[in-house]
Structures are given as structure tokens and as C-alpha cells.
Scaffold this active site. Structure first.
Site, PDB file in Angstrom:
ATOM      1  N   ASP A  85       0.869  -1.180   0.000  1.00  0.00           N
ATOM      2  CA  ASP A  85       0.000   0.000   0.000  1.00  0.00           C
ATOM      3  C   ASP A  85       0.904   1.227   0.000  1.00  0.00           C
ATOM      4  O   ASP A  85       2.087   1.148   0.340  1.00  0.00           O
ATOM      5  CB  ASP A  85      -0.949  -0.041   1.214  1.00  0.00           C
ATOM      6  CG  ASP A  85      -2.187   0.827   0.996  1.00  0.00           C
ATOM      7  OD1 ASP A  85      -2.244   1.557  -0.018  1.00  0.00           O
ATOM      8  OD2 ASP A  85      -3.103   0.782   1.846  1.00  0.00           O
ATOM      9  N   ASP A 120      -3.887   7.104  -3.767  1.00  0.00           N
ATOM     10  CA  ASP A 120      -5.291   7.518  -3.878  1.00  0.00           C
ATOM     11  C   ASP A 120      -5.697   8.308  -2.632  1.00  0.00           C
ATOM     12  O   ASP A 120      -5.049   8.218  -1.599  1.00  0.00           O
ATOM     13  CB  ASP A 120      -6.186   6.275  -4.028  1.00  0.00           C
ATOM     14  CG  ASP A 120      -6.014   5.308  -2.873  1.00  0.00           C
ATOM     15  OD1 ASP A 120      -4.912   4.716  -2.765  1.00  0.00           O
ATOM     16  OD2 ASP A 120      -6.934   5.152  -2.050  1.00  0.00           O
ATOM     17  N   CYS A 270     -12.696 -22.142  19.488  1.00  0.00           N
ATOM     18  CA  CYS A 270     -12.651 -23.042  18.325  1.00  0.00           C
ATOM     19  C   CYS A 270     -11.685 -24.183  18.608  1.00  0.00           C
ATOM     20  O   CYS A 270     -11.320 -24.424  19.767  1.00  0.00           O
ATOM     21  CB  CYS A 270     -12.261 -22.269  17.059  1.00  0.00           C
ATOM     22  SG  CYS A 270     -10.510 -21.899  16.900  1.00  0.00           S
TER      23      CYS A 270
END
Ligand code: GUN
Length: 657
Positions: A85, A120, A270
Site C-alpha cells: 500500500d 489515492d 474453536c
């Protein structure tokens, strides 16, 4: 780099992304690697691709010198594909950064990133339109500049436009036509942090429906497994997760159904290696840093497991069932799920024609699924009959079990009716969720391959009621069974009608023609099965298997989904009946000899096709003059066939035509 779709469901894709540092399966989760601070070796947990931040490396002189010298793969010790990024996220958090677009692109190229990102502007949700427009212009300029600056670097180009769907679509159109390698959807973190899943759906759909099908899409900053299935169903292929570390720092366990705080746990959530090896007490007694690493491992295990579950669901064709389950984990995800109905027609464009598993109804939200929309649309184009008999649900297939214990019948009072209903009669079952199921097609996918509860909710009953009301308009005489009238609260004026259910009978010839009309459009049944056809049934099941003309096979009815698979004669007949470009995939002269030999059709050889083709549908393969050369099964839908330049478009059944 190239991208190929292998399996599809809803708008989700299982694909292969080929990069300079290896091939990866998508959907994929890219764990975020912190340059300089990373302590967890994510490849040991099954991560095939990672993302790191070029700006952090660029800004720190020591890191910069080292990564420039040894390259990013060695620097973060990851041999597979690396995405970087650009610092835009830091820009959105701190308001300013000291690097230009050109500098950060050149830097990413220099360190050997696989896929880099331009600078951006992540315009947040809900800003004034003027700001969103102004910032979008800068994002677009920088995207163009990135293309000029880069040499070999593959490039992301991020869709921005805040929460203005038209700006998102415009941005997607513009960058989509410039030929980038991956299309991230940006500035959605605030939507996810505030649980605005319905708005997230609007933003992603406005973007995805305007992006090229042939490149992967990355939902930026989506790192919680709760949203993965939801996002994949909309066509997102890549996710990045810093959340596995950030949540661990706050002693939080991520699960696909939500988040657990360590302080509340009496059981581990889990059966990953961390949850199998420690108790909540063990973890609470541990030094903070060690505990954080263990919870981060759990978070990574569970996130990567959810990605595998999603890929399996796409292969099985039950992605929307998974989405509906996941979206019941939080009321605001349910909000998002309920917003899907706005986009049913978009989903229908991409959804396969038939799937490996049955349609499971899980509540009124299932009514928005494209299978139902498609069925009702196909019903509209079937030739109307004069008389209609509506029956209640029974055991599937309905046509085998319908005659017993049907109770009383009522005639809907309509003007201008004739009395003999047995001529030109349409018999159909009324049921949730497909509303009206003509008996001829009661074994065609998904009309036989679906399950819904015996007792249904008011929304679904109302939906079916409205569909029935619409459907009966085209008939002169309508006879309805009393159970149908009562169950769906049909407020017609009726009179008792004396009907003998034992007379209900579907003729095989009508049945095969009706199936073909439903599959290929009105008139196809007469074209395919004209003249004196011979219908061969399975000795074992008694079901229709083959349709012949004399010794020539026309088509075979596939047992698994009740649709016709063409043979050469069927393809010829359909080709003469359907007008170009209906059901066609046209290939160029290079591909013609291969197609004739029965070789599969690659997307790059396709010059034109019927845009309404769905994957798993029977298609005709023609040359540029529309001469029939082969036929097969579409792997992609029409838009994808036209947009892709890689991978298979059609699996050819037979050439030599
Ligand atoms: N990470 C999270 N959101 C964004 C975004 O909008 N742009 C970039 N470049 N990175 C992000």
C-alpha cells in the site's frame, strides 16, 4: 499477471491469480505485515499472499536503505506475492504525508513489490459531494500518473467516491478502462467499523458492477471473518487483515460469527492449535506479549479457515446459504443482507444456471436470491395456455406424488371462460419460494432441488400470493385447490368445482418440449423435438433420459438437474431455431479448428457472444459467419466471456459439426 475463474456462485468467484512470485487461490486473505515490527510468520498459517506498507518503509531511513538493498521479499521474509500500500491509509488518518505519488510508485518498483498502489485519496463516507468529487479527480490523476511512472510493477487502482454510488461507478468505469491489474475498493473501513453493512453493500455494488470482470477486486481494510462471505458474494476476491493483530492486542478473539473478549471466556472458541492447547485461564495468566501472539495466531487460523469455507461454498454452489447464516450473526449484517434485494438482477447476470447443491431457504431474505427471480422471468416468456389448475405442495417431484388426498377444488370466477379445462391445461404447484411450478418442469433445477419449511413466514406467503395473482391473469379458467387458497390467503371470488384429480396427467412429449422452452426460450421445444420423437426412459428410475429422432440422439436429460444436454442433432436444430446471437459463443478463425476437434474454448479466442449466457449453460459454438462448429457448456457468464483474455470460456462437448 493473470487471473482465471475456476468456479462461480452468486457474484463470487474461486480463481487463480498468477503473479511473478507464484500462483494463489482466490478469494484470498492477505495478512498485513508490519515492516520492521512483524513477529508472526504468517506463511506457517497458510497465507499465500501478504500486504505491507511501502510508506512506512520509505519514511524510515534505516528500513528504506535495507529494503532497497535486499528487496521486499527478503526484507519481510516472504517468498510469495507481496502487495504494497502507498501511504494513502496514513493520509486518511493523519491528514498529510510527505511523499509524492511518483516517489512512492518508484519506490515500490525499486523494492520489487509484486503489486503496488498509487496514492489515492480515501474520501470518507458521508462527506459533502463537492469534496468527494474534488478528491476523486486527484485519485484519478494519480492513477494515470502511476501507469506512466511504473515500469514492470503491477498496479492496484483504488475505487473511491465516498458513499455516492454514481461517483463510485464513475471511478470504476474510468480506472476500469485504463487496464490496471487489481481493483481495490477503498475508504470502506469507517463503514465496517460503524457496522454500516447496508451502505457497504451499496458502495461495493456500485463499484463492482462497473469494474472489469477479468481482474481481482480487493476490499481494502476488510479483515474480520464475519464479513468475508458477504463481500465475496458481491464479487470481492481479496481481503487484507491487520485485524488479526489489532484484535489480539485488545484480547479479542475473532470468529466468523462475531468477536469474543478473553475476559468473558470460560471456553476457548474453536479447535485451532491455540484453542486446543490453552484455556482462557492460561491466557489470562500470561504475560501480555505472549498472550497477544497466541490470540493473533487464533485470529489468523480462523480467518484463513473462513476463506477456505467460502471457497468450498462457491464450489458447492451454496455461497448464499453461507452468507445468510453469517448475516444472522449481527443485526446490522442482517440489514446488509436485506439490502441484497436491490441488486437481485445484478446477481442474476452472474449466477450459474445450475449448481451442485440444493437451494436452501433460510427466511424471507432468501426471496431476493437470483434463482427465484430467474425462474419467474423465464416463466414470463413461456407460451400461455388457456386453463390453469393450481395444486398444493406435496413430496418432490410433485408430478409423482400429486394425485392423492387433494381435497376440494374451486373455480376462480372469471369472465369469458369455457368449461372444458382438460384441453390446453397448465397444471402447476404453488409453493414457497418459487411461487408457481408447472408440473412439466418440476424436476428441473432449482425447482426440485430446493427445500423450505412446511410452515412459512408472512413475507414469503405474501410474495407467493402476489406472484400467483400475476400468473393467473393470462388464463381463462383457473381452478385452485382449497389448500392453496387457504395457505396463501388468496382472496379470489370462487365457486366449488367438481374435479377428478386422477385425471391429472402430464404427457412425456409435452414435458420434454416444455423443459426445452424453459431452458432455451419459447419455441425451442417444437424446434428441438419436431416430428416423431422417441423418448427413452431409465429402466431403474423410470425418468426420461434421452430423446431421439429415429436412431439420432437429439438431447439427453441430465438426471442431476433435469436440464437438456445437447447432442449434435440437438445443437443443429437449436442453431437453426435461435437467432444470432442467442446462446452463441463466436470464436475467431484461429480457434475454429480446435473447436471442431472438440477442444475447449479459451476466452481470448471469443469474438462475440450472447451476453445473457450463464455459466453451466448449454451453448452453441459458431465461427464469425455464425456457422455451427461445436457445442458445449459455458464456464463463465456472457459478460465474463467477453471481458476475460485468460482461461476457459466454454468446455466443448463435441465438435465435428
Ligand atoms: N487501506 C484501507 N483503505 C484504504 C484506501 O482507501 N486506500 C488505500 N490506498 N489503502 C487503504
Amino acid at each position: 499477471m493473470n487471473f482465471e475463474i475456476k468456479y462461480k456462485d452468486a457474484m463470487g468467484r474461486v480463481g487463480i491469480l498468477k503473479t511473478p512470485h507464484g500462483n494463489i487461490k482466490t478469494p484470498a486473505l492477505m495478512p498485513v505485515i508490519h515492516p520492521g515490527k512483524q513477529t508472526l510468520d504468517v506463511k506457517k498459517f497458510g497465507a499465500e499472499i501478504v500486504i505491507t506498507n511501502a510508506y512506512i518503509m520509505y519514511k524510515n531511513e534505516d528500513l528504506r536503505a535495507k529494503v532497497l538493498e535486499e528487496g521486499v521479499h527478503k526484507f519481510i521474509d516472504f517468498p510469495g506475492p507481496i502487495v504494497t500500500d502507498s501511504g494513502s491509509f496514513q493520509l486518511s488518518v493523519y491528514g498529510d504525508i510527505d511523499v509524492t505519488n511518483r516517489e512512492i510508485i518508484e519506490f515500490q518498483e525499486a523494492i520489487g513489490t509484486d503489486i503496488g498502489t498509487s496514492l489515492d485519496i480515501p474520501t470518507p463516507p458521508y462527506v459533502k459531494r463537492e469534496r468527494a468529487e474534488r478528491e476523486l479527480e486527484i485519485t484519478l490523476e494519480r492513477a494515470k500518473e502511476a501507469l506512466d511512472v511504473r515500469d514492470k510493477l503491477l498496479l492496484n487502482s483504488v475505487v473511491q467516491g465516498s458513499t455516492f454510488p454514481d461517483l463510485r461507478s464513475r471511478c470504476a468505469d474510468e480506472i476500469g478502462s485504463m487496464g490496471f491489474d487489481v481493483y481495490p475498493i477503498g475508504a470502506v473501513v469507517p463503514l465496517m467499523e460503524s457496522y454500516k453493512y447496508s451502505d457497504l453493500l451499496d458502495v461495493v455494488m456500485a463499484s463492482v458492477t462497473h469494474l472489469p470482470e477479468s481482474q481481482p477486486r480487493h476490499l481494502m481494510g476488510a479483515g474480520h471473518p464475519m464479513v468475508f462471505a458477504f463481500a465475496v458474494a458481491m464479487g470481492c476476491d481479496l481481503f487484507d487483515s491487520a485485524a488479526y493483530i489489532l484484535y489480539a492486542k485488545g484480547d479479542r478473539f475473532m470468529m466468523p460469527t462475531g468477536t469474543y473478549k478473553l475476559e468473558n471466556l470460560v471456553e476457548m472458541p474453536c479447535s485451532c492449535p491455540v484453542c486446543n492447547s490453552y484455556t482462557p485461564e492460561d491466557l489470562r495468566g500470561m504475560e501480555k506479549d505472549k498472550r497477544m501472539k497466541l490470540i493473533a495466531q487464533h485470529n489468523l487460523h480462523i480467518s484463513l479457515a473462513e476463506i477456505r469455507t467460502i471457497r468450498q461454498a462457491i464450489v458447492d454452489g451454496n455461497l448464499m446459504e453461507l452468507v445468510e447464516q453469517r448475516c444472522r450473526s449481527h443485526p446490522y449484517l442482517l440489514d446488509g443482507l436485506r439490502n441484497f434485494k436491490k441488486y437481485t438482477s445484478n446477481f442474476e447476470e452472474y449466477d450459474p444456471a445450475s449448481k451442485n447443491s440444493a437451494f436452501f431457504y433460510s427466511g424471507p431474505e432468501s426471496l431476493a436470491r437470483s434463482e427465484i427471480y430467474r425462474h419467474l422471468k423465464k416463466m414470463e416468456r413461456l407460451p400461455p395456455k388457456e386453463n390453469l389448475l393450481l395444486l398444493p405442495r406435496s413430496r418432490k417431484p410433485y408430478s409423482k406424488s400429486i394425485r392423492n388426498d387433494l381435497g376440494d377444488f374451486y373455480k376462480v370466477q372469471k369472465d369469458g371462460s369455457t368449461e372444458n379445462i382438460w384441453d390446453n391445461l397448465q397444471v402447476a404447484v404453488v409453493d414457497v419460494p418459487f411461487a408457481v411450478i408447472p408440473l412439466e418442469i418440476d424436476e428441473v433445477y432449482p425447482l426440485a432441488q430446493n427445500e423450505s419449511p412446511l410452515v412459512n413466514d408472512l413475507d414469503s406467503l405474501k410474495f407467493v400470493k402476489n406472484q400467483v395473482k400475476k400468473y393467473i391473469e393470462g388464463f381463462n379458467n383457473v381452478i385452485i385447490n382449497e389448500k392453496v387458497l387457504k395457505t396463501f390467503d388468496l382472496d379470489f371470488k370462487t365457486e366449488y368445482y367438481d374435479l377428478d384429480p386422477l385425471k391429472i396427467n402430464i404427457n412425456d412429449k409435452d414435458k420434454v418440449k416444455y423443459i426445452a422452452d424453459y431452458q432455451f426460450g419459447s419455441g425451442s421445444g417444437n424446434a428441438l423435438f419436431k416430428g416423431d420423437i422417441k423418448i427413452i426412459k431409465s429402466k431403474k428410475t423410470g425418468k426420461i433420459r434421452h430423446v431421439y429422432d429415429g436412431e439420432t440422439l437429439i438431447a439427453t436429460l441430465r438426471a442431476s438437474d433435469g436440464v437438456f444436454v445437447l447432442d449434435r442433432e440437438g445443437a443443429r436444430r437449436l442453431h437453426s431455431h435461435l437467432e444470432y446471437p442467442k446462446n452463441r459463443v463466436a470464436v475467431n478463425a484461429d480457434a475454429e479448428p480446435f473447436a471442431k476437434e472438440g477442444k475447449s474454448i479459451f476466452a481470448k479466442f471469443v469474438i462475440d457472444c450472447d451476453i445473457n449466457i450463464k455459466s453451466n449453460e448449454e451453448v452453441l459454438i459458431v465461427n464469425q459467419n455464425d456457422d455451427l462448429i461445436a457445442f458445449g457448456k459455458a464456464i463463465l457468464c456472457g459478460r465474463e466471456i467477453m471481458n476475460f483474455n485468460t482461461g476457459q470460456a466454454v468446455k466443448t462437448r463435441k465438435g465435428g459439426l
